[in-house]
Design an enzyme around this catalytic site. Structure first.
Site, PDB file in Angstrom:
ATOM      1  N   LYS A 121     -36.645 139.717  -3.462  1.00 23.75           N
ATOM      2  CA  LYS A 121     -37.563 138.625  -3.812  1.00 23.75           C
ATOM      3  C   LYS A 121     -38.217 138.949  -5.147  1.00 23.75           C
ATOM      4  O   LYS A 121     -38.767 140.042  -5.346  1.00 23.75           O
ATOM      5  CB  LYS A 121     -38.609 138.440  -2.717  1.00 23.75           C
ATOM      6  N   GLY A 160     -42.243 134.568  -9.914  1.00 27.80           N
ATOM      7  CA  GLY A 160     -41.996 133.827 -11.156  1.00 27.80           C
ATOM      8  C   GLY A 160     -42.381 134.604 -12.396  1.00 27.80           C
ATOM      9  O   GLY A 160     -41.684 134.559 -13.418  1.00 27.80           O
ATOM     10  N   GLY A 171     -44.529 130.648  -9.085  1.00 25.21           N
ATOM     11  CA  GLY A 171     -45.929 130.273  -8.932  1.00 25.21           C
ATOM     12  C   GLY A 171     -46.720 130.124 -10.217  1.00 25.21           C
ATOM     13  O   GLY A 171     -47.362 129.088 -10.437  1.00 25.21           O
ATOM     14  N   ASP A 216     -42.019 134.948  -0.424  1.00 20.09           N
ATOM     15  CA  ASP A 216     -41.975 136.118   0.462  1.00 20.09           C
ATOM     16  C   ASP A 216     -41.519 135.710   1.855  1.00 20.09           C
ATOM     17  O   ASP A 216     -40.705 136.387   2.488  1.00 20.09           O
ATOM     18  CB  ASP A 216     -43.350 136.785   0.550  1.00 20.09           C
ATOM     19  N   LYS A 269     -47.165 140.177   1.552  1.00 21.74           N
ATOM     20  CA  LYS A 269     -45.965 140.991   1.382  1.00 21.74           C
ATOM     21  C   LYS A 269     -45.836 142.016   2.507  1.00 21.74           C
ATOM     22  O   LYS A 269     -44.746 142.239   3.040  1.00 21.74           O
ATOM     23  CB  LYS A 269     -45.986 141.675   0.015  1.00 21.74           C
TER      24      LYS A 269
END
Length: 249
Positions: free
Chosen positions: A8, A11, A42, A159, A214
């Site tokens: 992951k 941005g 984001g 996430d 997270k």
């Protein structure tokens, strides 16, 4: 998919990837690993909504998403963030394919709380057969958007999307990239952390708001059978591994 690694990337991180990031991807491919990158966007979404003088509201880290915000989210993820990442992968001679929920209904979702959050969803089903075929010979680059069975687009926290994919695809490893080398405690990076320890450190405000989602995502992945879940700022660094059993701090 025992040889699948899911990564992951936020941005902001898309613009800050180092040579070591791409070298690690190449090394994993040489080892026969299949790779799926779930990317966020984001900061870019926030910038655009601010420029257009649209409200930016978040509830527990989730962006409240009305129809206008959803349209901008799709625009940023599929028109800016994903192409930027694909370009870099191509420049490093890594074959990659941009993916989204509309490709063979890859991600099916349901709203989390439409009254409070609008078009924010969670992934409930993954088209495993299609993804296995797509990842056989190239890196998948997937936007965190889902479609309901009625065809409504949903904005999914990256996430949470990566975790759902790791769970349903039985991934070997989940890597959650962030802007710190791992979870810090007494000035040092914790190399491992159990769910009980995470709960205790959250209560002590060692794990704070930005890291909480997270940590929770990594815990969910491990409890669902993913072999490794790591929080780090570099995919070639150990970071903090979430494990099932408690260790001495």
């Amino acid at each position: 998919m025992k040889n699948l690694i899911i990564i992951k990337i936020g941005g902001q991180a898309i613009r800050q990837l180092t040579e070591r990031f791409f070298q690690q991807l190449q090394a994993w491919q040489a080892q026969g690993k299949q790779l799926l990158i779930v990317h966020g966007g984001g900061p870019m979404i926030t910038t655009l909504t601010t420029q257009l003088q649209l409200p930016v509201h978040k509830v527990h880290g989730l962006r409240v998403t009305d129809a206008q915000t959803l349209a901008l989210t799709k625009l940023v993820l599929l028109g800016d963030a994903q192409p930027a990442l694909l370009t870099q992968l191509n420049q490093h001679h890594l074959s990659a394919l941009g993916l989204n929920a509309a490709d063979q209904q890859l991600l099916t979702g349901t709203p989390l709380d439409q009254q409070r959050l609008g078009y924010v969803g969670q992934v409930t089903q993954v088209n495993q057969v299609a993804l296995q075929a797509l990842l056989a010979h190239q890196i998948g680059v997937l936007a965190p958007l889902a479609l309901t069975t009625e065809g409504q687009w949903l904005n999914v926290n990256a996430d949470m999307a990566a975790t759902a994919l790791a769970q349903q695809l039985h991934a070997e490893k989940l890597v959650l990239l962030t802007d710190v080398p791992g979870i810090m405690h007494h000035g040092m990076v914790m190399r491992s952390l159990s769910p009980k320890q995470a709960q205790r450190l959250t209560a002590q405000a060692v794990i704070t708001a930005g890291m909480r989602p997270k940590v929770q995502a990594a815990i969910q992945a491990i409890q669902a059978g993913v072999q490794q879940a790591v929080i780090t700022n570099a995919i070639d660094q150990p970071g903090t591994a979430i494990i099932k059993t408690e260790v001495v701090l």
